[in-house]
Scaffold this motif. Sequence first.
Motif, PDB file in Angstrom:
ATOM      1  N   MET A 122       0.845  -1.191   0.000  1.00 27.07           N
ATOM      2  CA  MET A 122       0.000   0.000   0.000  1.00 27.07           C
ATOM      3  C   MET A 122       0.879   1.240   0.000  1.00 27.07           C
ATOM      4  O   MET A 122       2.016   1.219   0.486  1.00 27.07           O
ATOM      5  N   PRO A 123       0.381   2.350  -0.550  1.00 24.83           N
ATOM      6  CA  PRO A 123       1.174   3.577  -0.591  1.00 24.83           C
ATOM      7  C   PRO A 123       1.231   4.272   0.762  1.00 24.83           C
ATOM      8  O   PRO A 123       0.278   4.218   1.548  1.00 24.83           O
ATOM      9  N   VAL A 124       2.366   4.919   1.020  1.00 21.21           N
ATOM     10  CA  VAL A 124       2.540   5.783   2.182  1.00 21.21           C
ATOM     11  C   VAL A 124       2.835   7.180   1.659  1.00 21.21           C
ATOM     12  O   VAL A 124       3.854   7.400   0.992  1.00 21.21           O
ATOM     13  N   LEU A 125       1.948   8.110   1.951  1.00 18.62           N
ATOM     14  CA  LEU A 125       2.070   9.477   1.451  1.00 18.62           C
ATOM     15  C   LEU A 125       2.582  10.392   2.553  1.00 18.62           C
ATOM     16  O   LEU A 125       2.041  10.401   3.656  1.00 18.62           O
ATOM     17  N   LEU A 126       3.631  11.178   2.238  1.00 16.27           N
ATOM     18  CA  LEU A 126       4.160  12.138   3.198  1.00 16.27           C
ATOM     19  C   LEU A 126       4.917  13.242   2.467  1.00 16.27           C
ATOM     20  O   LEU A 126       5.236  13.133   1.275  1.00 16.27           O
ATOM     21  N   HIS A 127       5.210  14.298   3.186  1.00 11.67           N
ATOM     22  CA  HIS A 127       6.003  15.422   2.676  1.00 11.67           C
ATOM     23  C   HIS A 127       7.470  14.990   2.614  1.00 11.67           C
ATOM     24  O   HIS A 127       7.937  14.266   3.491  1.00 11.67           O
ATOM     25  N   PRO A 128       8.227  15.407   1.601  1.00  8.16           N
ATOM     26  CA  PRO A 128       9.621  14.959   1.498  1.00  8.16           C
ATOM     27  C   PRO A 128      10.520  15.376   2.654  1.00  8.16           C
ATOM     28  O   PRO A 128      11.566  14.745   2.878  1.00  8.16           O
ATOM     29  N   ASP A 129      10.138  16.406   3.425  1.00  7.40           N
ATOM     30  CA  ASP A 129      10.946  16.794   4.590  1.00  7.40           C
ATOM     31  C   ASP A 129      10.685  15.901   5.804  1.00  7.40           C
ATOM     32  O   ASP A 129      11.312  16.079   6.845  1.00  7.40           O
ATOM     33  N   GLY A 130       9.784  14.942   5.667  1.00  8.42           N
ATOM     34  CA  GLY A 130       9.467  14.071   6.791  1.00  8.42           C
ATOM     35  C   GLY A 130      10.609  13.176   7.220  1.00  8.42           C
ATOM     36  O   GLY A 130      10.573  12.587   8.306  1.00  8.42           O
ATOM     37  N   TRP A 131      11.654  13.039   6.374  1.00  8.23           N
ATOM     38  CA  TRP A 131      12.792  12.176   6.698  1.00  8.23           C
ATOM     39  C   TRP A 131      13.883  12.915   7.475  1.00  8.23           C
ATOM     40  O   TRP A 131      14.898  12.316   7.825  1.00  8.23           O
ATOM     41  N   ARG A 150      13.402   5.829   5.494  1.00 10.42           N
ATOM     42  CA  ARG A 150      12.787   5.555   4.193  1.00 10.42           C
ATOM     43  C   ARG A 150      13.182   4.161   3.702  1.00 10.42           C
ATOM     44  O   ARG A 150      12.340   3.428   3.156  1.00 10.42           O
ATOM     45  N   ALA A 151      14.450   3.801   3.901  1.00  8.63           N
ATOM     46  CA  ALA A 151      14.911   2.491   3.444  1.00  8.63           C
ATOM     47  C   ALA A 151      14.134   1.373   4.116  1.00  8.63           C
ATOM     48  O   ALA A 151      13.748   0.386   3.478  1.00  8.63           O
ATOM     49  N   ALA A 152      13.869   1.520   5.413  1.00 12.82           N
ATOM     50  CA  ALA A 152      13.144   0.478   6.134  1.00 12.82           C
ATOM     51  C   ALA A 152      11.683   0.411   5.695  1.00 12.82           C
ATOM     52  O   ALA A 152      11.118  -0.674   5.539  1.00 12.82           O
ATOM     53  N   ILE A 153      11.056   1.574   5.501  1.00 10.90           N
ATOM     54  CA  ILE A 153       9.645   1.599   5.113  1.00 10.90           C
ATOM     55  C   ILE A 153       9.465   1.025   3.710  1.00 10.90           C
ATOM     56  O   ILE A 153       8.569   0.208   3.452  1.00 10.90           O
ATOM     57  N   GLU A 154      10.339   1.403   2.797  1.00  5.81           N
ATOM     58  CA  GLU A 154      10.264   0.834   1.446  1.00  5.81           C
ATOM     59  C   GLU A 154      10.654  -0.640   1.460  1.00  5.81           C
ATOM     60  O   GLU A 154      10.043  -1.458   0.749  1.00  5.81           O
ATOM     61  N   GLY A 155      11.655  -0.975   2.262  1.00  3.63           N
ATOM     62  CA  GLY A 155      12.082  -2.363   2.348  1.00  3.63           C
ATOM     63  C   GLY A 155      11.008  -3.273   2.897  1.00  3.63           C
ATOM     64  O   GLY A 155      10.984  -4.475   2.604  1.00  3.63           O
ATOM     65  N   ALA A 156      10.095  -2.706   3.711  1.00  4.05           N
ATOM     66  CA  ALA A 156       9.004  -3.497   4.275  1.00  4.05           C
ATOM     67  C   ALA A 156       7.911  -3.781   3.247  1.00  4.05           C
ATOM     68  O   ALA A 156       7.034  -4.618   3.493  1.00  4.05           O
ATOM     69  N   GLY A 157       7.958  -3.080   2.099  1.00  3.66           N
ATOM     70  CA  GLY A 157       6.965  -3.320   1.061  1.00  3.66           C
ATOM     71  C   GLY A 157       6.075  -2.148   0.748  1.00  3.66           C
ATOM     72  O   GLY A 157       5.310  -2.183  -0.227  1.00  3.66           O
ATOM     73  N   THR A 159       4.975   1.538  -0.637  1.00  4.16           N
ATOM     74  CA  THR A 159       5.363   2.409  -1.739  1.00  4.16           C
ATOM     75  C   THR A 159       5.315   3.843  -1.246  1.00  4.16           C
ATOM     76  O   THR A 159       4.233   4.359  -0.907  1.00  4.16           O
ATOM     77  N   VAL A 160       6.469   4.500  -1.151  1.00  8.32           N
ATOM     78  CA  VAL A 160       6.545   5.857  -0.628  1.00  8.32           C
ATOM     79  C   VAL A 160       6.196   6.854  -1.729  1.00  8.32           C
ATOM     80  O   VAL A 160       6.736   6.798  -2.839  1.00  8.32           O
ATOM     81  N   ILE A 161       5.289   7.764  -1.411  1.00 10.09           N
ATOM     82  CA  ILE A 161       4.919   8.853  -2.324  1.00 10.09           C
ATOM     83  C   ILE A 161       5.167  10.167  -1.604  1.00 10.09           C
ATOM     84  O   ILE A 161       4.523  10.458  -0.595  1.00 10.09           O
ATOM     85  N   GLU A 162       6.120  10.945  -2.099  1.00  9.21           N
ATOM     86  CA  GLU A 162       6.433  12.241  -1.508  1.00  9.21           C
ATOM     87  C   GLU A 162       5.685  13.328  -2.271  1.00  9.21           C
ATOM     88  O   GLU A 162       5.664  13.341  -3.503  1.00  9.21           O
ATOM     89  N   ILE A 207       8.283  23.378  11.164  1.00  7.50           N
ATOM     90  CA  ILE A 207       7.998  21.970  10.839  1.00  7.50           C
ATOM     91  C   ILE A 207       7.158  21.902   9.557  1.00  7.50           C
ATOM     92  O   ILE A 207       5.992  21.514   9.549  1.00  7.50           O
ATOM     93  N   GLU A 208       7.777  22.279   8.452  1.00  8.78           N
ATOM     94  CA  GLU A 208       7.043  22.525   7.214  1.00  8.78           C
ATOM     95  C   GLU A 208       6.453  21.271   6.579  1.00  8.78           C
ATOM     96  O   GLU A 208       5.635  21.382   5.657  1.00  8.78           O
ATOM     97  N   ASP A 209       6.842  20.087   7.042  1.00  5.89           N
ATOM     98  CA  ASP A 209       6.233  18.875   6.460  1.00  5.89           C
ATOM     99  C   ASP A 209       4.852  18.580   7.031  1.00  5.89           C
ATOM    100  O   ASP A 209       4.168  17.668   6.556  1.00  5.89           O
TER     101      ASP A 209
END
Length: 316
Positions: A122-131, A150-157, A159-162, A207-209
Amino acid sequence: MTTLIDNSSDALLPDGQLVRRWGLAGTGGPLPVAPTAMSVTGTTFDVLRAEHGFSAMVEIDVDGHRRRILFDAGASTDGLIGNLDRLGVHPDTFEAIVLSHGHFDHVTGLHGLVRRLGRPSMPVLLHPDGWRRRRISGPGGVLDLPTPSRAAIEGAGFTVIEQRRPSLLLEDFLLITGEVGRTTDFETGMSGHQACVGGRWGPDESIEDDQAAVLHVRGKGLVILTGCGHAGIINIIRHAQEVTGIRRLHAVLGGLHLRFGPVVDRTIDELVAEAPSLVLPAHCTSWSAQQKLANRLPNAFVPNAVGSACTLGASD
């Protein structure tokens, strides 16, 4: 909107305006039962857990078809999945996950989802400054905040959408604000908050994200759901009104990051002028700020707790 994680849990809260409660006094659902050797019946109530964090389930019913997303995931590794189990919600029914910002108390519960679902597609949507790496500097020293990977979240399966700009989910029914402009002179952010950018630590009070979810309920107005509201709820309201072209505000739900000082009174003044039908403050809204909201908006204010389910229907 059902609160899955919040700072407060109260099994004795009765139903309120537009809100049903899970527990002993509400109609949202009964408390689940767990085994125990400390009871003559061998069972006890398995009450919903509170923690310093926030998570909500957003459900949209259109023509008898229910769509569901997860908005934030709470602070602990097992808090979210535990409350989902207690509420009887299957995590594989979420179509997407929205992270309001990158603070640990809105992200870490993804751990429990991964352990339960394996590789959630499933997709995970967040602002790119969230990392960003972040910390809080104050008189007592410096507190380093856990940073989402980000590596762990994507590695878990996942789909990151910034996205910095506003975006739409669930076939354009739900608006995610993207980055919110800071236009008020009193919503100045989180004092002492810092971020590491380009290898250097510097102020990050805005905290602009921070972003929110917005829904237009036909005939009622805008419903705004925040995680922490670091952008300032009045900034968020004005941003949502500008993006949607809809002025009327129906409901404000979620964390408002109102603690103390002049910002509380100025914010409530502006909220009173907007005249929402429902204000359901959660998470990082102090007790004193909630008292002032209740006094100034007596017909709209409803206290929140884990398991509160808010139903907002469109006019015919």
